[in-house]
Design a protein around this motif. Structure first.
Motif: not given
Length: 313
Positions: A1-19, A46-48, A79-86
């Motif tokens: 089963x292929x599960x999406x893991x958002x790599x954004x979470x590797x950068x930490x919660x405080x990251x600004x997407x624009x940066x 990292x992020x669970x 949507x990300x929460x669905x892809x990652x955790x159902x």
């Protein structure tokens, strides 16, 4: 089963997407990989999510390959929460506005394997669960008009289709068993193995399945016809069946009528419904044949008594 893991979470919660750019990603990658050299641990939390060195490097490489896509997807956390955790909360809120993502060709192609695998597994788990709360989640998910692409539907419902098919095969085996109906005390009853199959909103959930299940639904209707005809051949009246059996056959008859439009199924369900809603009979209830026999006996005894008195006088 292929599960999406958002790599954004590797950068930490405080990251600004624009940066987020390649420089910031590589800086964080270097920082995290350094932790493997400073501790004896072979994995990092990292992020669970748990990463070993190889999977961490792979995650950062995936991130760098398509930064804009992952950043865009992070704007839709449900949507990300669905892809990652159902988590099915995403489907219960059309205002999430992530519903349109599967209709955008460039995005659709990228999320397809993750969406299909997660939906396929999540729906199967909810449908096959014996937990009433999971059954309700399944119904809410299926009742939402989410625009699953037509070319995804077969794969999205594959495990659920196989599960229903297995249950119907089990019912078919029971439907041709000579012990399908047996008498317990004064009542006839369906085989005990039938009731667990029909529990947990089985029929109601089956009704919600898409058009790809129509062939299976038709097959189920044929099995129902066998069960009903075999069951009621035991006696000439429904009064001889226990209430759980009557409820089961009523539900089955309604489903079969929905699929086949054969009037007999509907009429059968209506008769059973009236019987189930009728006032309870007293414990001394007698059927017509017994009443007739007792009446004849009483009349005979009465006549016998009269003639006896005449001859004795």
């Amino acid at each position: 089963m292929r599960i999406y893991n958002s790599p954004i979470k590797l950068l930490g919660e405080a990251v600004n997407p624009k940066e987020i750019d390649k420089a910031s990603i590589r800086k964080k990658r270097k920082e995290l990989l350094l932790r493997f050299n400073l501790t004896p641990d072979t994995t990092l939390q990292i992020a669970g999510k748990e990463y070993d060195k190889h999977s961490l490097i792979q995650a950062f490489e995936t991130f760098e390959e398509d930064i804009d896509f992952h950043v865009m997807l992070s704007k839709y956390p449900a949507f990300v929460d669905f892809l990652e955790n159902g988590d099915t909360a995403y489907f219960e809120n059309p205002d999430e506005r992530g519903w349109h993502l599967v209709e955008i060709p460039a995005i659709k192609n990228k999320i397809q394997p993750y969406f299909i695998d997660q939906y396929n597994e999540t729906l199967y788990q909810l449908i096959s669960s014996k937990d009433f709360r999971e059954s309700n989640r399944a119904k809410r998910l299926l009742e939402r008009p989410f625009p699953i692409p037509e070319d995804w539907k077969g794969a999205c419902f594959l495990k659920t289709h196989d599960w229903f098919e297995h249950q119907i095969k089990e019912l078919k085996k029971l439907s041709i068993d000579e012990n399908l109906v047996s008498k317990k005390g004064s009542k006839w009853r369906l085989h005990e193995s039938i009731f667990p199959i029909l529990q947990y909103e089985f029929i109601n959930k089956f009704k919600l399945m898409p058009i790809t299940f129509d062939g299976l639904k038709q097959h189920f209707a044929e099995v129902i016809q066998t069960i009903a005809s075999h069951a009621f051949s035991k006696e000439d009246t429904l009064n001889y069946f226990d209430r759980e059996t009557l409820h089961a056959i009523k539900d089955l008859s309604h489903f079969a009528f929905d699929q086949t439009k054969i009037p007999a199924f509907y009429q059968n369900a209506q008769v059973i419904d009236r019987l189930l809603n009728a006032p309870e009979r007293p414990s001394f209830y007698m059927n017509a044949d017994l009443k007739r026999a007792l009446t004849i006996l009483v009349l005979f005894l009465l006549v016998f008594t009269i003639f006896k008195r005449i001859f004795m006088s």
